[in-house]
Enzyme design. Structure first.
Site, PDB file in Angstrom:
ATOM      1  N   HIS A   1       0.858  -1.195   0.000  1.00 22.87           N
ATOM      2  CA  HIS A   1       0.000   0.000   0.000  1.00 22.87           C
ATOM      3  C   HIS A   1       0.891   1.240   0.000  1.00 22.87           C
ATOM      4  O   HIS A   1       1.316   1.699  -1.042  1.00 22.87           O
ATOM      5  CB  HIS A   1      -0.938  -0.060   1.197  1.00 22.87           C
ATOM      6  CG  HIS A   1      -1.934   1.064   1.302  1.00 22.87           C
ATOM      7  ND1 HIS A   1      -2.220   1.922   0.272  1.00 22.87           N
ATOM      8  CD2 HIS A   1      -2.714   1.455   2.343  1.00 22.87           C
ATOM      9  CE1 HIS A   1      -3.145   2.783   0.667  1.00 22.87           C
ATOM     10  NE2 HIS A   1      -3.456   2.535   1.919  1.00 22.87           N
TER      11      HIS A   1
ATOM     12  N   HIS B   1      -2.413  -1.905  -9.998  1.00 16.79           N
ATOM     13  CA  HIS B   1      -3.365  -1.256  -9.083  1.00 16.79           C
ATOM     14  C   HIS B   1      -4.652  -2.062  -9.077  1.00 16.79           C
ATOM     15  O   HIS B   1      -5.049  -2.633 -10.097  1.00 16.79           O
ATOM     16  CB  HIS B   1      -3.669   0.189  -9.535  1.00 16.79           C
ATOM     17  CG  HIS B   1      -4.247   1.023  -8.442  1.00 16.79           C
ATOM     18  ND1 HIS B   1      -5.588   1.008  -8.145  1.00 16.79           N
ATOM     19  CD2 HIS B   1      -3.670   1.854  -7.547  1.00 16.79           C
ATOM     20  CE1 HIS B   1      -5.816   1.815  -7.126  1.00 16.79           C
ATOM     21  NE2 HIS B   1      -4.665   2.341  -6.739  1.00 16.79           N
TER      22      HIS B   1
ATOM     23  N   ASP C   1       3.041   5.386  -6.796  1.00 19.97           N
ATOM     24  CA  ASP C   1       4.290   5.197  -6.048  1.00 19.97           C
ATOM     25  C   ASP C   1       5.525   5.120  -6.930  1.00 19.97           C
ATOM     26  O   ASP C   1       6.644   5.079  -6.403  1.00 19.97           O
ATOM     27  CB  ASP C   1       4.192   3.923  -5.206  1.00 19.97           C
ATOM     28  CG  ASP C   1       3.334   4.153  -3.981  1.00 19.97           C
ATOM     29  OD1 ASP C   1       2.239   3.563  -3.916  1.00 19.97           O
ATOM     30  OD2 ASP C   1       3.734   4.965  -3.132  1.00 19.97           O
TER      31      ASP C   1
HETATM   32  C1  SDX Z   1      -1.253   2.309  -3.466  1.00 24.72           C
HETATM   33  O1  SDX Z   1      -5.957   1.156  -3.274  1.00 24.72           O
HETATM   34  C2  SDX Z   1      -5.434   2.294  -3.510  1.00 24.72           C
HETATM   35  O2  SDX Z   1      -6.036   3.197  -4.031  1.00 24.72           O
HETATM   36  C3  SDX Z   1      -4.014   2.425  -3.048  1.00 24.72           C
HETATM   37  C4  SDX Z   1      -3.304   3.699  -3.484  1.00 24.72           C
HETATM   38  C5  SDX Z   1      -3.831   4.891  -2.750  1.00 24.72           C
HETATM   39  O3  SDX Z   1      -3.695   6.016  -3.274  1.00 24.72           O
HETATM   40  O4  SDX Z   1      -4.277   4.730  -1.594  1.00 24.72           O
HETATM   41  O5  SDX Z   1      -3.474   3.894  -4.865  1.00 24.72           O
HETATM   42  C6  SDX Z   1      -1.828   3.629  -3.146  1.00 24.72           C
HETATM   43  O6  SDX Z   1      -1.291   1.441  -2.636  1.00 24.72           O
HETATM   44  C7  SDX Z   1      -0.685   2.081  -4.823  1.00 24.72           C
HETATM   45  C8  SDX Z   1      -0.158   0.629  -4.996  1.00 24.72           C
HETATM   46  C9  SDX Z   1       1.242   0.573  -4.363  1.00 24.72           C
HETATM   47  N1  SDX Z   1       1.680  -0.816  -4.284  1.00 24.72           N
HETATM   48  C10 SDX Z   1       2.565  -1.310  -5.153  1.00 24.72           C
HETATM   49  O7  SDX Z   1       3.070  -0.668  -6.078  1.00 24.72           O
HETATM   50  C11 SDX Z   1       2.931  -2.754  -4.872  1.00 24.72           C
HETATM   51  C12 SDX Z   1       2.996  -3.525  -6.173  1.00 24.72           C
HETATM   52  N2  SDX Z   1       1.641  -3.634  -6.695  1.00 24.72           N
HETATM   53  C13 SDX Z   1       0.980  -4.919  -6.514  1.00 24.72           C
HETATM   54  O8  SDX Z   1       1.257  -5.534  -5.282  1.00 24.72           O
HETATM   55  C14 SDX Z   1      -0.471  -4.903  -6.923  1.00 24.72           C
HETATM   56  O9  SDX Z   1      -0.557  -4.306  -8.152  1.00 24.72           O
HETATM   57  C15 SDX Z   1      -1.518  -4.311  -6.023  1.00 24.72           C
HETATM   58  C16 SDX Z   1      -1.448  -4.872  -4.646  1.00 24.72           C
HETATM   59  C17 SDX Z   1      -1.360  -2.836  -5.970  1.00 24.72           C
HETATM   60  C18 SDX Z   1      -2.877  -4.639  -6.616  1.00 24.72           C
HETATM   61  O10 SDX Z   1      -2.906  -5.991  -6.752  1.00 24.72           O
HETATM   62  P1  SDX Z   1      -4.257  -6.786  -7.043  1.00 24.72           P
HETATM   63  O11 SDX Z   1      -5.324  -5.911  -7.592  1.00 24.72           O
HETATM   64  O12 SDX Z   1      -4.575  -7.571  -5.829  1.00 24.72           O
HETATM   65  O13 SDX Z   1      -3.815  -7.666  -8.281  1.00 24.72           O
HETATM   66  P2  SDX Z   1      -3.333  -9.143  -8.140  1.00 24.72           P
HETATM   67  O14 SDX Z   1      -2.430  -9.249  -6.947  1.00 24.72           O
HETATM   68  O15 SDX Z   1      -4.535 -10.007  -8.209  1.00 24.72           O
HETATM   69  O16 SDX Z   1      -2.434  -9.315  -9.445  1.00 24.72           O
HETATM   70  C19 SDX Z   1      -3.052  -9.611 -10.695  1.00 24.72           C
HETATM   71  C20 SDX Z   1      -1.917 -10.123 -11.581  1.00 24.72           C
HETATM   72  C21 SDX Z   1      -1.078 -11.196 -10.903  1.00 24.72           C
HETATM   73  O17 SDX Z   1      -0.505 -11.963 -11.936  1.00 24.72           O
HETATM   74  P3  SDX Z   1      -0.844 -13.531 -11.989  1.00 24.72           P
HETATM   75  O18 SDX Z   1      -0.346 -14.080 -10.651  1.00 24.72           O
HETATM   76  O19 SDX Z   1      -2.369 -13.600 -12.136  1.00 24.72           O
HETATM   77  O20 SDX Z   1      -0.058 -14.002 -13.190  1.00 24.72           O
HETATM   78  O21 SDX Z   1      -0.994  -9.052 -11.847  1.00 24.72           O
HETATM   79  C22 SDX Z   1       0.283  -9.370 -11.271  1.00 24.72           C
HETATM   80  C23 SDX Z   1       0.040 -10.438 -10.232  1.00 24.72           C
HETATM   81  O22 SDX Z   1       1.189 -11.243 -10.061  1.00 24.72           O
HETATM   82  N3  SDX Z   1       0.790  -8.167 -10.645  1.00 24.72           N
HETATM   83  C24 SDX Z   1       2.079  -7.862 -10.559  1.00 24.72           C
HETATM   84  C25 SDX Z   1       2.114  -6.620  -9.951  1.00 24.72           C
HETATM   85  N4  SDX Z   1       0.852  -6.201  -9.663  1.00 24.72           N
HETATM   86  C26 SDX Z   1       0.047  -7.188 -10.101  1.00 24.72           C
HETATM   87  N5  SDX Z   1       3.186  -8.536 -10.967  1.00 24.72           N
HETATM   88  C27 SDX Z   1       4.368  -7.912 -10.714  1.00 24.72           C
HETATM   89  N6  SDX Z   1       4.481  -6.712 -10.131  1.00 24.72           N
HETATM   90  C28 SDX Z   1       3.385  -6.035  -9.743  1.00 24.72           C
HETATM   91  N7  SDX Z   1       3.505  -4.835  -9.183  1.00 24.72           N
END
Ligand code: SDX
Length: 377
Positions: free
Chosen positions: A222, A261, A312
């Site tokens: 997050h 996201h 981020d």
């Molecule tokens: C913020 O919610 C908000 O609004 C938050 C925020 C705010 O202003 O408050 O916007 C701030 O938290 C921004 C996000 C910061 N976090 C990160 O950058 C961490 C990296 N991001 C991921 O962990 C992820 O994208 C999430 C947690 C942000 C969202 O994940 P989801 O919606 O739960 O998606 P998922 O985990 O189901 O992933 C779907 C697919 C997967 O691939 P498969 O396993 O199906 O093959 O996408 C892949 C994931 O592995 N994936 C990523 C990835 N994000 C998703 N793969 C590599 N790197 C990534 N960053």
């Protein structure tokens, strides 16, 4: 047997409540605060004006904005007992833990500001004003910098830079941070805001709700992602090594921080704006290293995973160029998001509904109790 129902893990796509504060158009890549597009606000507004908008649902008049700025300046000083608590916190503590502790301590010494209900706007102002003071007081103590002198005249962005640095900020630095604060001020029911609303929905107090939010924002999935983006850049060292570092992480099924996201299915509009500010501040400093590394990172991650940048990805490069250490990036996120957190808590108090989802029970339901003396060792 418990009736079967569809489990939405992580409450993905679950609409939990109605709100007027923030709209995210995930497919169109638009972000709206109380009706206003974030691109207009980032180009033309200030953090204080946006905080007023989030709290009151309308843009302030010149007099109302003046009064808000003055009030925030007056509320920056910490009471001695809270400073005493900060003095006892180990200097190597993470600033997010310090922030969580100090807000919790403040509630003990100022219970009136934290009282739940319509009057919580006073507590919202107080927390918004004092978070930079908490961070600056702790940071100066841990670095041996001169003690913090509270300046009520500075804008919120300028106060943050004054609290965290000794060198006076340039106008460009203040404006760059002010825009970053606007962009981070709210984001609908993100995890930390949802945590705040769950706490408020029990009629718990405002400072407890914000303590919940701070603890939630600390998580690297997050708020903590921008810190880890900078660690990845340091690990790569140069543009040519970015691809190898990304491939290695993906091969280990690690997430690339700053990408993806839960709601945006296209580029996060905040990333678009922060990308430009990363370039502008880098040009002003004569150092585009971070910007070039991040552009390469974007190309590789999009090619490999089809993922877009989120808020981020570029924020850490702007803060680093301003001399702010990595472990203060998420606290700066909190120094802005406290406006959105408190706006949502106020909205929850005005239309209260205990937030209490259910779990799909998947365990047994008919086991026989065996006295301990009859149980096998
Ligand atoms: C913020 O919610 C908000 O609004 C938050 C925020 C705010 O202003 O408050 O916007 C701030 O938290 C921004 C996000 C910061 N976090 C990160 O950058 C961490 C990296 N991001 C991921 O962990 C992820 O994208 C999430 C947690 C942000 C969202 O994940 P989801 O919606 O739960 O998606 P998922 O985990 O189901 O992933 C779907 C697919 C997967 O691939 P498969 O396993 O199906 O093959 O996408 C892949 C994931 O592995 N994936 C990523 C990835 N994000 C998703 N793969 C590599 N790197 C990534 N960053």
């Amino acid at each position: 047997m418990v009736e079967e129902s569809v489990v939405q893990r992580g409450l993905q796509d679950v609409v939990a409540l109605e709100s007027r504060i923030c709209f995210i158009d995930g497919r169109g890549g638009r972000l709206i605060y109380q009706g206003y597009d974030i691109r207009d606000l980032a180009a033309r507004s200030s953090f204080e004006e946006v905080a007023y908008l989030l709290w009151y649902g309308q843009l302030p008049s010149a007099r109302q904005l003046h009064d808000l700025r003055q009030r925030l300046g007056e509320l920056r000083t910490l009471p001695r007992p809270v400073l005493d608590v900060l003095d006892r916190i180990p200097a190597d503590s993470h600033p997010m833990d310090v922030l969580r502790t100090a807000v919790s301590a403040l509630a003990v010494f100022e219970p009136g500001e934290s009282r739940p209900g319509e009057s919580s706007i006073g507590g919202a102002l107080r927390l918004t004003a004092v978070i930079p003071t908490i961070l600056g007081y702790f940071h100066r103590r841990r670095t041996g910098a001169p003690p913090l002198t509270v300046n009520p005249e500075l804008s919120h962005a300028a106060w943050i830079l004054h609290a965290l640095r000794d060198s006076p900020p340039t106008d460009l630095e203040v404006r760059a941070l002010d825009v970053a604060l606007i962009l981070h001020a709210d984001h609908e029911l993100n995890a930390s805001t949802f945590a705040a609303r769950v706490t408020a929905s029990t009629l718990s107090d405002l400072y407890s709700a914000i303590t919940s939010a701070i603890g939630t924002l600390k998580g690297p999935l997050h708020g903590g992602a921008n810190e880890r983006v900078m660690e990845l850049l340091a690990e790569a060292g140069n543009v040519d090594r970015i691809e190898a570092v990304v491939r290695d992480k993906l091969a280990k099924h690690e997430r690339i921080m700053g990408f993806g996201h839960r709601v945006y299915k296209v580029e996060d509009p905040r990333a678009t704006i922060l990308r430009d500010w990363s370039r502008r501040v880098g040009e002003a400093k004569g150092d585009l290293t971070y910007f070039q590394l991040l552009r390469r990172l974007e190309d590789v991650v999009h090619a490999e995973k089809g993922l877009y940048p989120n808020v981020d990805l570029y924020s850490g490069s702007v803060y680093s160029l301003m001399g702010i250490p990595k472990d203060l990036f998420t606290p700066i996120f909190a120094a802005s998001r406290v406006a959105g957190w408190t706006a949502h808590v106020l909205e929850e108090y005005q239309d209260l509904r205990l937030i209490r989802p259910m779990a799909q029970y998947i365990g047994p339901t008919d086991l026989t109790y065996v006295p301990i003396e009859q149980r096998p060792d």
